[in-house]
Design a protein around this motif. Structure first.
Motif, mmCIF file in Angstrom:
data_model
loop_
_atom_site.group_PDB
_atom_site.id
_atom_site.type_symbol
_atom_site.label_atom_id
_atom_site.label_comp_id
_atom_site.label_asym_id
_atom_site.label_seq_id
_atom_site.Cartn_x
_atom_site.Cartn_y
_atom_site.Cartn_z
ATOM 1 N N SER A 60 0.840 -1.205 0.000
ATOM 2 C CA SER A 60 0.000 0.000 0.000
ATOM 3 C C SER A 60 0.869 1.248 0.000
ATOM 4 O O SER A 60 0.567 2.227 -0.685
ATOM 5 C CB SER A 60 -0.918 -0.002 1.227
ATOM 6 N N LEU A 64 0.931 4.147 -2.785
ATOM 7 C CA LEU A 64 0.731 5.524 -2.344
ATOM 8 C C LEU A 64 1.849 6.426 -2.853
ATOM 9 O O LEU A 64 1.594 7.547 -3.323
ATOM 10 C CB LEU A 64 0.672 5.551 -0.811
ATOM 11 N N ILE A 140 -5.532 -3.285 -3.672
ATOM 12 C CA ILE A 140 -4.521 -2.253 -3.413
ATOM 13 C C ILE A 140 -4.341 -1.353 -4.631
ATOM 14 O O ILE A 140 -4.191 -0.133 -4.508
ATOM 15 C CB ILE A 140 -3.187 -2.910 -3.002
ATOM 16 N N GLY A 143 -7.535 0.790 -4.889
ATOM 17 C CA GLY A 143 -7.586 1.742 -3.793
ATOM 18 C C GLY A 143 -6.627 2.903 -3.947
ATOM 19 O O GLY A 143 -6.839 3.982 -3.379
ATOM 20 N N SER A 144 -5.570 2.703 -4.734
ATOM 21 C CA SER A 144 -4.594 3.779 -4.927
ATOM 22 C C SER A 144 -5.196 4.973 -5.670
ATOM 23 O O SER A 144 -4.643 6.079 -5.629
ATOM 24 C CB SER A 144 -3.373 3.259 -5.683
ATOM 25 N N VAL A 146 -7.691 6.606 -4.832
ATOM 26 C CA VAL A 146 -8.038 7.615 -3.818
ATOM 27 C C VAL A 146 -6.896 8.608 -3.667
ATOM 28 O O VAL A 146 -7.094 9.828 -3.643
ATOM 29 C CB VAL A 146 -8.340 6.937 -2.466
ATOM 30 N N PRO A 199 -7.665 7.668 5.531
ATOM 31 C CA PRO A 199 -7.818 6.802 4.349
ATOM 32 C C PRO A 199 -6.715 5.766 4.217
ATOM 33 O O PRO A 199 -6.944 4.679 3.687
ATOM 34 C CB PRO A 199 -7.813 7.791 3.180
ATOM 35 N N THR A 200 -5.499 6.075 4.697
ATOM 36 C CA THR A 200 -4.420 5.095 4.605
ATOM 37 C C THR A 200 -4.682 3.898 5.511
ATOM 38 O O THR A 200 -4.348 2.755 5.169
ATOM 39 C CB THR A 200 -3.072 5.742 4.978
ATOM 40 N N TYR A 203 -7.291 1.899 3.789
ATOM 41 C CA TYR A 203 -6.681 1.320 2.595
ATOM 42 C C TYR A 203 -5.971 0.008 2.929
ATOM 43 O O TYR A 203 -6.204 -1.037 2.299
ATOM 44 C CB TYR A 203 -5.706 2.344 2.029
ATOM 45 N N ASP A 220 -14.359 1.191 6.955
ATOM 46 C CA ASP A 220 -13.199 1.361 6.079
ATOM 47 C C ASP A 220 -13.638 1.702 4.652
ATOM 48 O O ASP A 220 -13.043 2.569 4.000
ATOM 49 C CB ASP A 220 -12.347 0.092 6.071
ATOM 50 N N LEU A 224 -12.902 5.324 2.627
ATOM 51 C CA LEU A 224 -12.267 5.389 1.319
ATOM 52 C C LEU A 224 -13.144 6.088 0.289
ATOM 53 O O LEU A 224 -12.664 6.918 -0.496
ATOM 54 C CB LEU A 224 -11.911 3.976 0.836
ATOM 55 N N SER A 227 -13.334 9.805 1.132
ATOM 56 C CA SER A 227 -12.039 10.431 0.832
ATOM 57 C C SER A 227 -11.880 10.640 -0.665
ATOM 58 O O SER A 227 -11.423 11.709 -1.110
ATOM 59 C CB SER A 227 -10.896 9.565 1.360
#
Length: 246
Positions: A60, A64, A140, A143-144, A146, A199-200, A203, A220, A224, A227
């Motif tokens: 993650s 990020l 993952i 989700g990146s 975001v 958010p992390t 994530y 969670d 996300l 965010s």
């Protein structure tokens, strides 16, 4: 727009410093943090061993790095250098520039995820089912987006000189407080309560849920989604504001 995406990818892949910090650095950190740990002792409050916990955290973290650091500084400098203004004179729609930036960062983020997984599996003997590896990679990677939206927003928020310190503070703050560098169970209770809304933290929690073969917590998912809406909305508003100035 396809040509611009190819150009962005070429530029990203030629930047050795960026590739090191987004692709290699997370795997190095994983080995440093989980190097001497065993594969049986579980971390209190997580239900996971340190290698399995940190594998998701560092994957993650790498994603990020690619989408946040990769977008914000380049966008700010291209605005100051007049590149964005030149693109507005072409037939490229405004959203095309943002999509090209996001797509190039997302492509670079994928190797960082895969390499962390490969290192964890070969060096620390992390074993998961095939569906878990695929689900982890997809969650993952998706989700990146975001943080890609956050990177675009920061790129339009700050000037070329100011964007780096702002991005670095955001980057390290979200990484540390979100539990990407160490389990949040080691934090004081009051700090754990704050971390749950970052958010992390949400994530990484998605990946941890997959490792535990359970559904993610609703909180969670909400964190996300909210965010992403806030970051994408802020990026869109700042983009329009920047367009009116031009």
């Amino acid at each position: 727009m396809n040509s611009l995406i190819k150009l962005e990818l070429t530029r990203a892949l030629r930047n050795r410093k960026f590739l090191f910090f987004s692709v290699i650095y997370p795997s190095v950190l994983f080995l440093i943090i989980a190097g001497n740990s065993d594969s049986t002792t579980k971390l209190p409050g997580t239900g996971l061993t340190l290698p399995t916990y940190m594998m998701v955290s560092m994957a993650s973290f790498g994603a990020l790095t690619a989408v946040l650091m990769g977008n914000s500084e380049r966008i700010a400098k291209e605005r100051e250098g007049g590149w964005v203004r030149q693109l507005r004179l072409t037939t490229l729609p405004g959203r095309g520039y943002v999509l090209a930036k996001t797509a190039s960062a997302a492509v670079v983020s994928l190797p960082s995820i895969v390499i962390v997984f490969a290192v964890a599996a070969t060096v620390k003997d992390v074993r998961l089912d095939a569906w878990q590896w695929l689900a982890l990679t997809g969650a993952i990677w998706a989700g990146s987006l975001v943080f890609a939206a956050l990177g675009v927003a920061l790129g339009y928020l700050a000037s070329g000189d100011a964007v780096r310190p702002i991005t670095m503070i955001t980057y390290f703050g979200l990484s540390m407080l979100g539990g990407l560098w160490m389990p949040t169970t080691t934090f004081p209770v009051w700090l754990q309560d704050i971390a749950k809304w970052l958010p992390t933290h949400a994530y990484a929690a998605l990946g941890q849920a997959i490792e535990q073969s359970r559904a993610p917590h609703v909180q969670d998912l909400v964190v996300l989604v909210v965010s992403f809406v806030l970051f994408a909305g802020g990026a869109a508003w700042l983009y329009r504001k920047d367009t009116l100035k031009a």
